[in-house]
Design an enzyme around this catalytic site. Structure first.
Site, short mmCIF file in Angstrom:
data_model
loop_
_atom_site.label_atom_id
_atom_site.label_comp_id
_atom_site.label_asym_id
_atom_site.label_seq_id
_atom_site.Cartn_x
_atom_site.Cartn_y
_atom_site.Cartn_z
N HIS A 307 47.38 24.65 35.90
CA HIS A 307 48.82 24.83 35.70
C HIS A 307 49.47 25.15 37.03
O HIS A 307 48.91 25.88 37.85
CB HIS A 307 49.09 25.98 34.71
CG HIS A 307 50.47 25.92 34.15
ND1 HIS A 307 51.56 26.41 34.82
CD2 HIS A 307 50.94 25.38 32.99
CE1 HIS A 307 52.64 26.18 34.09
NE2 HIS A 307 52.29 25.56 33.00
N ASP A 364 47.86 23.24 26.42
CA ASP A 364 47.56 21.94 25.81
C ASP A 364 46.10 21.80 25.43
O ASP A 364 45.76 20.99 24.57
CB ASP A 364 47.97 20.81 26.77
CG ASP A 364 49.47 20.70 26.86
OD1 ASP A 364 50.11 20.65 25.82
OD2 ASP A 364 50.00 20.69 27.99
N1 CMC Z 1 40.95 18.77 36.63
C1 CMC Z 1 40.33 18.67 37.84
N2 CMC Z 1 40.90 19.07 39.00
C2 CMC Z 1 42.14 19.55 38.93
C3 CMC Z 1 42.84 19.69 37.71
C4 CMC Z 1 42.19 19.27 36.54
N3 CMC Z 1 42.79 19.37 35.36
N4 CMC Z 1 44.06 20.21 37.95
C5 CMC Z 1 44.13 20.40 39.28
N5 CMC Z 1 42.98 20.01 39.88
C6 CMC Z 1 42.63 20.12 41.30
C7 CMC Z 1 43.37 19.10 42.14
O1 CMC Z 1 42.59 17.92 42.29
C8 CMC Z 1 43.55 19.85 43.43
O2 CMC Z 1 42.32 19.89 44.12
P1 CMC Z 1 42.30 19.88 45.76
O3 CMC Z 1 43.12 21.05 46.19
O4 CMC Z 1 40.87 19.96 46.12
O5 CMC Z 1 42.93 18.56 46.14
C9 CMC Z 1 43.82 21.29 42.98
O6 CMC Z 1 43.14 21.40 41.72
C10 CMC Z 1 45.31 21.60 42.81
O7 CMC Z 1 45.87 20.62 41.93
P2 CMC Z 1 47.36 20.10 42.00
O8 CMC Z 1 47.41 18.73 41.44
O9 CMC Z 1 47.93 20.33 43.36
O10 CMC Z 1 48.06 21.10 41.01
P3 CMC Z 1 49.51 20.92 40.43
O11 CMC Z 1 50.08 22.27 40.36
O12 CMC Z 1 50.29 19.89 41.16
O13 CMC Z 1 49.25 20.30 38.98
C11 CMC Z 1 48.76 20.16 36.69
C12 CMC Z 1 49.28 21.05 37.82
C13 CMC Z 1 48.93 20.88 35.37
C14 CMC Z 1 49.62 18.87 36.64
C15 CMC Z 1 47.28 19.82 36.96
O14 CMC Z 1 46.50 21.00 36.93
C16 CMC Z 1 46.72 18.80 35.96
O15 CMC Z 1 46.83 17.59 36.22
N6 CMC Z 1 46.13 19.25 34.81
C17 CMC Z 1 45.66 18.35 33.78
C18 CMC Z 1 46.84 17.92 32.92
C19 CMC Z 1 47.31 19.04 32.02
O16 CMC Z 1 46.53 19.71 31.37
N7 CMC Z 1 48.65 19.21 31.96
C20 CMC Z 1 49.29 20.24 31.08
C21 CMC Z 1 49.93 21.32 31.88
S1 CMC Z 1 50.42 22.74 30.93
C22 CMC Z 1 51.69 22.28 29.87
C23 CMC Z 1 52.76 21.40 30.37
O17 CMC Z 1 53.27 21.52 31.48
O18 CMC Z 1 53.13 20.53 29.62
#
Ligand code: CMC
Length: 443
Positions: A307, A364
């Site tokens: 998140h 989720d």
């Molecule tokens: N699985 C594997 N690696 C992950 C995940 C994941 N679900 N989420 C983040 N990472 C890694 C990402 O690859 C990055 O690694 P590195 O720093 O080595 O490159 C690090 O963690 C930081 O990730 P980010 O993409 O910069 O984080 P963000 O804040 O931009 O994204 C997120 C947040 C929720 C979009 C992301 O964690 C994600 O894609 N999660 C899976 C989808 C999900 O469950 N979404 C629902 C979110 S909660 C409710 C809502 O908002 O609707």
């Protein structure tokens, strides 16, 4: 004296910037005059560090796992409230009196049916259309029938339109489901409470009434409460963006539905269950799947984990996790995917890849499991998220138009971010006969 931060620019000049302090002690540097005074803009890719507005609706402390609606902790709201009372709290800022609750309840009932001629629109969608596509289109179309202008200054009309949208989004969602299955649309019943009425419209058949168990109703109501608002997330920011151009509430909410659809946002609840099904079908063990996620070359994310704001735990996920356990016991549900989910969660929580990046189960992860246990069809998961988020979108729309409650800021200016341009610099026109690069496909 008001607090300031001083920015020293590359040419050595200095600029004092006001520090804005929120009611929970959050500190922000106000850069709204940065460009006019220095020519610089702030660059914050994906807005990870940008406060886009002042808001008095929802407070989140992602480090401590705190979420409050209008000051009330989410744990308390989940325990004491219903979705409709929560909606009133979020939109109007206070817990409603008995009289306010009754009036709103009557408005919900009066406004629960779609206009009769509106029904024909559903027939225009091909069978098996995704209900999110139907929902966004229909919410936008509703404006043509309900015709409010910028109703924010007329309190009674705003209350009616808010009730109409909260009530009709549920009716439209159920109808979207029915039409995506080529089944007859079921009318709302006037004797049923909000969540039961939705289940009735989605699950009843013309020849057979669906009667949910108390546990199912309560679990779904809890789901809606936990999704009712979440400050400046992707869809709410979209609603605010559209609202800031002075678009009406229906157009703004329809835009919110579109933004919610994506897999990284509201679509994640559907993606979680798809992932669980995929693991099962592939025959991979949980350890093997986690290894593929960590490998990164396959570009797979563990859906329902991570998140932007919560870095320790998502309080909504914790509440839902407890509810999942109770619900599965009560409904005697068995589904091999639920076992995979539990195994996946345990494996990720003890794996350095996830813990070092502070990736924990989000709302989720468990909501996908709960909706599966309730027998909600997969393509309706994000639709349910949209029904739940409607009060938050309405409250944020209203805040754009009149400023946060208790703050005399007035209507917002139009939202209009800047960019740092990184494209081609000015160049000469190339005659068609001399062009060598395919501008359409060469990216
Ligand atoms: N699985 C594997 N690696 C992950 C995940 C994941 N679900 N989420 C983040 N990472 C890694 C990402 O690859 C990055 O690694 P590195 O720093 O080595 O490159 C690090 O963690 C930081 O990730 P980010 O993409 O910069 O984080 P963000 O804040 O931009 O994204 C997120 C947040 C929720 C979009 C992301 O964690 C994600 O894609 N999660 C899976 C989808 C999900 O469950 N979404 C629902 C979110 S909660 C409710 C809502 O908002 O609707």
């Amino acid at each position: 004296m008001a607090e300031t931060a001083t920015l020293i620019l590359p040419d050595g000049s200095r600029l004092d910037l006001p520090v804005v302090v929120g009611t929970e002690g959050e500190r922000a540097i106000d850069i709204s005059h940065l460009r006019s005074e220095t020519g610089y803009v702030a660059l914050d890719d994906a807005y990870g560090n940008t406060g886009s507005c002042l808001s008095a609706i929802t407070y989140i402390d992602g480090e401590r796992g705190v979420l409050r609606y209008r000051g009330y902790p989410i744990e308390l709201v989940a325990q004491k409230s219903t979705f409709i009372e929560t909606a009133q709290l979020i939109i109007w800022g206070e817990l409603p009196t008995t009289e306010q609750r009754m009036r709103f309840s009557e408005l919900l009932t009066e406004n629960s049916s779609m206009p009769e001629e509106f029904r024909s629109h559903f027939a225009g969608f091909p069978a098996h259309s995704h209900p999110m596509s139907i929902l966004s289109a229909m919410i936008n179309a509703l404006q043509s029938y309900d015709l409010p202008g910028l109703i924010i200054d007329d309190h009674e009309e705003f209350e009616r339109v808010a009730a109409s949208l909260i009530s009709k989004v549920r009716t439209i969602a159920a109808a979207a489901y029915k039409s995506s299955r080529s089944e007859p649309i079921i009318y709302p019943r006037y004797d049923l409470a909000y969540t039961d009425n939705f289940l009735h419209m989605m699950k009843s058949k013309p020849y057979k009434e669906y009667v949910p168990t108390k546990a199912a109703t309560r679990a779904l109501d809890l789901f809606l409460i936990l999704h009712a608002d979440h400050e400046q997330n992707c869809s709410t920011s979209t609603v605010r963006m559209v609202a800031s151009g002075q678009a009406n509430l229906y157009a703004s909410a329809a835009a919110g539905v579109c933004a919610l659809w994506g897999r990284l946002h509201g679509g994640a609840n559907q993606a979680v269950v798809e992932m669980l099904s995929e693991i099962r079908a592939s025959g991979l063990t949980v350890t093997e799947y986690i290894a593929r996620v960590k490998d990164r070359s396959a570009g797979i994310r563990l859906m329902g984990f991570g998140h932007r704001v919560y870095r320790n735990f998502d309080p909504r996920a914790q509440i839902l996790k407890r509810a999942v356990d109770d619900l599965l016991d009560e409904l005697h549900v068995t589904d091999p995917r639920l076992d995979i989910a539990r195994e996946l969660e345990a494996a990720a929580l003890s794996d350095d890849y996830f813990t070092s990046r502070r990736l924990y189960p989000n709302v989720d992860f468990y909501s996908g499991i709960i909706l599966t246990a309730l027998g909600i069809p997969l393509d309706m998961f994000t639709v349910l998220f949209a029904i739940g988020r409607m009060p938050g979108w309405i409250a944020n729309w209203a805040e754009v138009h009149s400023g946060p409650r208790g703050y005399a800021t007035g209507p917002s200016r139009i939202y209009r971010p800047r960019q740092v341009y990184v494209g081609a610099t000015e160049r000469e026109w190339t005659l068609q006969s001399q062009r060598t690069v395919d501008v359409v496909t060469d990216r």
